[in-house]
Design an enzyme around this catalytic site. Structure first.
Site, short mmCIF file in Angstrom:
data_model
loop_
_atom_site.label_atom_id
_atom_site.label_comp_id
_atom_site.label_asym_id
_atom_site.label_seq_id
_atom_site.Cartn_x
_atom_site.Cartn_y
_atom_site.Cartn_z
N LYS A 1 5.85 5.67 -4.00
CA LYS A 1 5.87 7.06 -4.52
C LYS A 1 4.47 7.66 -4.40
O LYS A 1 4.30 8.79 -3.94
CB LYS A 1 6.28 7.04 -5.98
CG LYS A 1 5.98 8.34 -6.74
CD LYS A 1 6.40 8.32 -8.18
CE LYS A 1 5.39 7.72 -9.10
NZ LYS A 1 4.28 8.62 -9.50
N ASN A 2 3.45 6.89 -4.79
CA ASN A 2 2.09 7.45 -4.86
C ASN A 2 1.41 7.56 -3.50
O ASN A 2 0.26 8.00 -3.43
CB ASN A 2 1.24 6.64 -5.84
CG ASN A 2 1.70 6.88 -7.26
OD1 ASN A 2 2.51 7.76 -7.53
ND2 ASN A 2 1.22 6.06 -8.18
N CYS B 1 0.04 15.56 -19.13
CA CYS B 1 1.35 14.93 -19.19
C CYS B 1 1.28 13.94 -20.35
O CYS B 1 0.29 13.87 -21.06
CB CYS B 1 1.68 14.24 -17.87
SG CYS B 1 0.86 12.69 -17.67
N ARG C 1 -5.35 14.72 -18.00
CA ARG C 1 -5.35 14.63 -16.54
C ARG C 1 -5.87 15.91 -15.87
O ARG C 1 -5.17 16.62 -15.17
CB ARG C 1 -3.96 14.26 -16.02
CG ARG C 1 -3.52 12.93 -16.62
CD ARG C 1 -2.19 12.48 -16.12
NE ARG C 1 -2.28 12.01 -14.73
CZ ARG C 1 -1.21 11.53 -14.09
NH1 ARG C 1 -0.04 11.51 -14.68
NH2 ARG C 1 -1.33 11.12 -12.84
N ASP D 1 -1.19 1.33 -13.67
CA ASP D 1 0.26 1.56 -13.51
C ASP D 1 1.08 0.30 -13.75
O ASP D 1 2.30 0.36 -13.77
CB ASP D 1 0.57 2.12 -12.12
CG ASP D 1 0.06 3.52 -11.96
OD1 ASP D 1 0.08 4.04 -10.83
OD2 ASP D 1 -0.39 4.10 -12.96
C1 EPZ Z 1 -2.82 8.66 -9.50
O1 EPZ Z 1 -2.89 9.69 -10.46
C2 EPZ Z 1 -1.42 8.11 -9.60
N1 EPZ Z 1 -0.46 9.16 -9.30
C3 EPZ Z 1 -1.18 7.58 -11.01
O2 EPZ Z 1 0.11 6.99 -11.02
C4 EPZ Z 1 -2.21 6.49 -11.30
O3 EPZ Z 1 -2.04 6.02 -12.62
C5 EPZ Z 1 -3.62 7.08 -11.14
O4 EPZ Z 1 -3.76 7.62 -9.81
C6 EPZ Z 1 -4.71 6.02 -11.35
O5 EPZ Z 1 -4.52 4.97 -10.45
C7 EPZ Z 1 -0.25 9.53 -8.00
O6 EPZ Z 1 -0.88 9.00 -7.11
C8 EPZ Z 1 0.79 10.58 -7.76
P1 EPZ Z 1 -6.81 9.87 -11.16
P2 EPZ Z 1 -4.17 10.69 -10.48
O7 EPZ Z 1 -7.19 11.21 -10.64
O8 EPZ Z 1 -4.65 10.92 -9.11
C9 EPZ Z 1 -9.46 11.54 -14.72
C10 EPZ Z 1 2.24 6.52 -11.87
O9 EPZ Z 1 2.59 5.93 -12.91
N2 EPZ Z 1 -9.66 12.71 -13.84
O10 EPZ Z 1 -7.26 8.65 -10.43
O11 EPZ Z 1 -3.82 11.86 -11.32
C11 EPZ Z 1 -8.02 11.44 -15.18
O12 EPZ Z 1 -7.81 12.20 -16.33
C12 EPZ Z 1 1.10 7.52 -11.93
O13 EPZ Z 1 2.76 6.35 -10.73
C13 EPZ Z 1 -10.52 13.72 -14.25
O14 EPZ Z 1 -11.10 13.67 -15.34
O15 EPZ Z 1 -5.22 9.79 -11.27
C14 EPZ Z 1 -7.86 9.96 -15.43
O16 EPZ Z 1 -8.33 9.66 -16.74
C15 EPZ Z 1 0.59 7.74 -13.34
N3 EPZ Z 1 -10.72 14.81 -13.44
C16 EPZ Z 1 -8.78 9.32 -14.41
O17 EPZ Z 1 -9.67 10.35 -13.96
C17 EPZ Z 1 -10.10 14.90 -12.21
O18 EPZ Z 1 -10.33 15.91 -11.50
C18 EPZ Z 1 -8.06 8.76 -13.19
O19 EPZ Z 1 -7.22 9.79 -12.70
C19 EPZ Z 1 -9.24 13.86 -11.81
C20 EPZ Z 1 -9.04 12.78 -12.63
#
Ligand code: EPZ
Length: 424
Positions: free
Chosen positions: A22-23, A117, A122, A307
């Site tokens: 999915k990701n 969410c 996020r 995850d």
């Molecule tokens: C991706 O989300 C995945 N989703 C998530 O999977 C996964 O948990 C996450 O990466 C971490 O591995 C998809 O790929 C569709 P991040 P993403 O940006 O990209 C903070 C699942 O269960 N952050 O790596 O949204 C954020 O709040 C889902 O399949 C900022 O502060 O995750 C988080 O605390 C859930 N500012 C951390 O970084 C930003 O601009 C990591 O988020 C971006 C992120």
């Protein structure tokens, strides 16, 4: 609203075929907007989130069709409006992935801010900072991100403030069409980023270092279509292997890839499982034993993935001993804890730390799913619990697990989907 009714106690045994990730499918579908000629994606999982993104592409005027082999064929040349509306984005925050490609290819984009969410606020500040570093003019008004460019985006060196998977993917896609060289530092290293870089390369992009924390992109004038197959879902894989650990059984995940799962497989070994791997399969065999408790902290790849945290908490709930879990990525990813405790688990939470004292047996109960991976955690607990468990709000699980009850039933689980409309 559908529910899942599970009667626990069966040892799960057998093979389960893993779907496309999915990701990975979500950023790959967004990246199709970059192609000047039609592009075909294979091994796309049939999931609600994927359907939502395909709907979004269609809403923008992009031509999307599914062929007889369930491949997704996309022609972005028919795009009529670079707007991702709130009513679609609010249901699937990964819609933000269309921002970078729309900006790079068509010169502008209006994408609703995804909002938070269940698992956390996020924010997407890194996505916006990275695109601005490439010369984009970014404004946020009335809940929408407006991005524009005057002339081509310009390659630049950008250091992410924190490791972000989506942020790395969004800026990587935009940089592929920028003029000159972009260097992304403190980039995320997840396998889905490597999958995206591989597809962009097949489309004609020039990318080095995907999978490391420094990615170098030499922009090109245009990208062409290709035929690309989505990588296997490492989280779906880990989730079904966890079902073996929960029930003392033996599960072999096929059509998958063991390489990205080192941190997870080491934990299965530590809890006493027998782990075997092949080029495209992984088998976890508990040989009837109860798992021993383990401790871990979730960190960016290649460390233990956030995850998989909820699924491993379910295993610890029935393991021998006490384990600790530190969730370092998201601020609110323990919502499965109260539901697991209602099934008799002994879990205490203090901020980002959970202490899980394993119990001999959980007992079935009516429970409610709160987010995607929490819902799988409840399914796993139900498989090992005594009696029946009725899981409500399972639309969460349908977002990330293709045909979940079918795949679990094939492994010997007593599980069926019940809808409020009565009957099975
Ligand atoms: C991706 O989300 C995945 N989703 C998530 O999977 C996964 O948990 C996450 O990466 C971490 O591995 C998809 O790929 C569709 P991040 P993403 O940006 O990209 C903070 C699942 O269960 N952050 O790596 O949204 C954020 O709040 C889902 O399949 C900022 O502060 O995750 C988080 O605390 C859930 N500012 C951390 O970084 C930003 O601009 C990591 O988020 C971006 C992120």
């Amino acid at each position: 609203m559908d529910k899942l009714l599970i009667t626990g106690g069966n040892r799960l045994e057998g093979d389960v075929r893993i779907s496309g990730a999915k990701n990975s499918a979500l950023p790959l579908l967004a990246a199709t907007l970059l192609a000047s000629t039609p592009i075909t994606l294979s091994n796309v999982p049939h999931l609600q989130d994927v359907t939502t993104l395909i709907q979004l592409l269609g809403r923008m005027g992009v031509t999307v069709s599914i062929n007889e082999k369930c491949d997704v064929e996309v022609n972005a040349n028919t795009l009529s409006t670079p707007i991702a509306p709130y009513e679609l984005v609010k249901t699937m925050r990964a819609s933000i992935f269309v921002l970078g490609p729309l900006l790079a290819r068509f010169g502008e984009a209006q994408v609703s801010l995804p909002g938070g969410c269940a698992i956390g606020s996020r924010p997407v500040d890194q996505h916006l900072k990275g695109l601005a570093a490439l010369g984009a003019e970014i404004t946020v008004e009335k809940g929408y991100v407006h991005a524009r460019r005057h002339g081509r985006l310009q390659g630049a060196r950008f250091v992410f403030d924190m490791v972000t998977v989506g942020g790395t993917e969004n800026v990587l896609m935009a940089a592929a069409l920028a003029e000159g060289r972009t260097i992304l530092e403190n980039a995320a290293r997840e396998p889905e980023i490597v999958d995206l870089a591989n597809m962009l390369t097949a489309m004609g992009a020039k990318i080095e270092g995907a999978g490391t924390d420094t990615i170098i992109i030499d922009g090109v004038e245009s990208l062409s279509g290709c035929h690309y197959s989505v990588c296997p879902d490492r989280i779906e894989t880990g989730s079904y292997l966890a079902a073996a650990a929960m029930t003392g059984g033996r599960v072999r995940a096929t059509h998958t890839d063991p390489k990205p799962l080192d941190a997870v497989l080491l934990k299965f070994l530590e809890m006493g499982a027998k782990v075997q791997t092949g080029p495209d399969w992984i088998e976890v065999d508990m040989e009837g034993r109860r798992p021993r408790s383990v401790s871990f902290r979730t960190v960016a790849h290649p460390g233990f993935p956030t995850d998989m945290q909820a699924q491993f908490m379910a295993i610890l709930a029935v393991a021998e001993g006490t384990g600790t879990i530190m969730e370092t990525i998201f601020e609110n990813r323990f919502m499965h804890v109260p539901e697991l405790n209602r099934m008799g688990a002994g879990i205490q939470v203090d901020g980002h730390l959970a202490v899980v004292r394993g119990v001999e047996k959980l007992s079935g109960a009516p429970v409610m799913a709160t987010d995607l991976r929490a819902s799988m955690s409840l399914v796993l607990a139900a498989l090992a619990a005594e009696g029946d468990t009725l899981i409500d709000r399972i639309y969460h699980i349908d977002r990330g697990y293709e045909r979940v009850e079918e795949k679990l039933a094939q492994l010997g689980a007593k599980i069926r989907r019940v809808s409020n409309r009565g009957g099975a």
